[in-house]
Design a protein around this motif. Sequence first.
Motif, PDB file in Angstrom:
ATOM      1  N   ALA A  91       0.836  -1.204   0.000  1.00 17.31           N
ATOM      2  CA  ALA A  91       0.000   0.000   0.000  1.00 17.31           C
ATOM      3  C   ALA A  91       0.870   1.254   0.000  1.00 17.31           C
ATOM      4  O   ALA A  91       0.600   2.220  -0.709  1.00 17.31           O
ATOM      5  N   LEU A  92       1.948   1.220   0.787  1.00 17.48           N
ATOM      6  CA  LEU A  92       2.879   2.348   0.836  1.00 17.48           C
ATOM      7  C   LEU A  92       3.602   2.527  -0.490  1.00 17.48           C
ATOM      8  O   LEU A  92       3.715   3.650  -1.004  1.00 17.48           O
ATOM      9  N   LEU A  96       3.362   5.656  -3.046  1.00 17.86           N
ATOM     10  CA  LEU A  96       4.569   6.408  -3.390  1.00 17.86           C
ATOM     11  C   LEU A  96       4.815   6.432  -4.897  1.00 17.86           C
ATOM     12  O   LEU A  96       4.976   7.511  -5.495  1.00 17.86           O
ATOM     13  N   PHE A  97       4.823   5.253  -5.519  1.00 18.84           N
ATOM     14  CA  PHE A  97       5.195   5.179  -6.929  1.00 18.84           C
ATOM     15  C   PHE A  97       4.039   5.512  -7.864  1.00 18.84           C
ATOM     16  O   PHE A  97       4.184   6.337  -8.775  1.00 18.84           O
ATOM     17  N   ILE A  98       2.891   4.863  -7.658  1.00 23.88           N
ATOM     18  CA  ILE A  98       1.761   5.064  -8.572  1.00 23.88           C
ATOM     19  C   ILE A  98       1.038   6.371  -8.266  1.00 23.88           C
ATOM     20  O   ILE A  98       0.666   7.110  -9.168  1.00 23.88           O
ATOM     21  N   GLY A  99       0.868   6.639  -6.980  1.00 23.61           N
ATOM     22  CA  GLY A  99       0.131   7.844  -6.602  1.00 23.61           C
ATOM     23  C   GLY A  99       0.920   9.127  -6.731  1.00 23.61           C
ATOM     24  O   GLY A  99       0.326  10.208  -6.855  1.00 23.61           O
ATOM     25  N   GLN A 110      -7.303   6.155 -13.595  1.00 25.19           N
ATOM     26  CA  GLN A 110      -7.037   4.790 -13.158  1.00 25.19           C
ATOM     27  C   GLN A 110      -6.061   4.710 -11.984  1.00 25.19           C
ATOM     28  O   GLN A 110      -5.772   3.612 -11.500  1.00 25.19           O
ATOM     29  N   ILE A 111      -5.559   5.828 -11.504  1.00 27.19           N
ATOM     30  CA  ILE A 111      -4.541   5.816 -10.447  1.00 27.19           C
ATOM     31  C   ILE A 111      -5.012   5.017  -9.229  1.00 27.19           C
ATOM     32  O   ILE A 111      -4.328   4.116  -8.744  1.00 27.19           O
ATOM     33  N   LEU A 166      -7.157  -1.339   3.843  1.00 31.74           N
ATOM     34  CA  LEU A 166      -6.142  -0.620   3.070  1.00 31.74           C
ATOM     35  C   LEU A 166      -6.756   0.187   1.926  1.00 31.74           C
ATOM     36  O   LEU A 166      -6.272   1.271   1.597  1.00 31.74           O
ATOM     37  N   LEU A 167      -7.810  -0.332   1.318  1.00 31.08           N
ATOM     38  CA  LEU A 167      -8.488   0.460   0.282  1.00 31.08           C
ATOM     39  C   LEU A 167      -9.148   1.675   0.908  1.00 31.08           C
ATOM     40  O   LEU A 167      -9.186   2.751   0.295  1.00 31.08           O
ATOM     41  N   GLY A 168      -9.643   1.507   2.123  1.00 32.15           N
ATOM     42  CA  GLY A 168     -10.224   2.644   2.829  1.00 32.15           C
ATOM     43  C   GLY A 168      -9.192   3.708   3.128  1.00 32.15           C
ATOM     44  O   GLY A 168      -9.460   4.908   2.996  1.00 32.15           O
ATOM     45  N   LEU A 169      -7.992   3.290   3.527  1.00 32.88           N
ATOM     46  CA  LEU A 169      -6.916   4.254   3.771  1.00 32.88           C
ATOM     47  C   LEU A 169      -6.536   4.994   2.504  1.00 32.88           C
ATOM     48  O   LEU A 169      -6.104   6.146   2.551  1.00 32.88           O
ATOM     49  N   SER A 170      -6.681   4.307   1.363  1.00 28.49           N
ATOM     50  CA  SER A 170      -6.365   4.939   0.080  1.00 28.49           C
ATOM     51  C   SER A 170      -7.549   5.717  -0.479  1.00 28.49           C
ATOM     52  O   SER A 170      -7.500   6.184  -1.613  1.00 28.49           O
TER      53      SER A 170
END
Length: 339
Positions: A91-92, A96-99, A110-111, A166-170
Amino acid sequence: MSLFERFLTLWVFLCIVAGIALGHLVPGVFQAIGAAEVAKVNLPVAVLIWLMIVPMLVKIDFASLGQVAKHWRGIGVTLFVNWAVKPFSMALLGWLFIGHLFRDWLPAEQIDSYIAGLIILAAAPCTAMVFVWSNLTKGEPVFTLSQVALNDAIMIVAFAPIVAFLLGLSAISVPWDTLALSVGLYIVVPVIVAQGLRRALLARGGLERFLTRVQPLSLLSLLATLVLLFGFQGEQILAQPLVIGLLAVPILIQVYFNAGLAYALNRLAGEAHCVAGPSALIGASNFFELAVAAAISLFGFQSGAALATVVGVLIEVPVMLTVVALVNRSKGWYEGRHG
């Protein structure tokens, strides 16, 4: 490892090409397949996923859970890496990379979906290919079997909450009903069916013969699923072929980080190399069949999440073979030998 399994990456690449080509030539066929849904479950894909997963779960002997205490340090390390580190580190890395770092080179819409796919991929520890990797490192078979059985048992109750958390955190909306249905359809029911089938085959002495016959069918089902996925994803990939390479970066980092962490922790804990090897490999690899199915159910064929999980399939074999080589070559260091 069979010749077919050894060249899985080549077959995956050919399926990518075939899927993209067919998506352009017969788009109506793929649209009809995509529309064959009941309660957000695509029926053709559900059949293919079952053909993938059930033969793999038949290999698992849940009676081996009684032996988990025999290698408690290795079991503890692997559980820590699989459930307390890997999903959260992915998730991190996705954030970091995709977000952030790769954001300007990826389709903006699609991010979040790409990040979701990476999280789903990391939240499912590998089930089947681990036996191949363990054998290549001369791993302790009792440890490998008991660890995989324990991970499968935990996955039944932990996969959905971890993914949802984790999806909620994102800040990604989670359809809980679809996630619960995916867990039931692709974990709980296949486990029950596979264990019933295993008992029947053992009673008749036909387990090994059955596994030999269905293993090619399992891999062919995976490849057929990839043709469907890339038939739907073709336009997006042709428009931005860099996407696959960018999605591979956090996956590669995650594999080597978690493998190295599990390997080092086992050494610190004083476990034997024959346990540390499969522990590192179980800690690094993913149950990509489940990840692909869950991503399709939650976000659809054409989603970035589905594509992200497929990238995990694409790099699984070559990357894990490099981890196997590192584990084997470092045995002298692990056991304290020099020179």
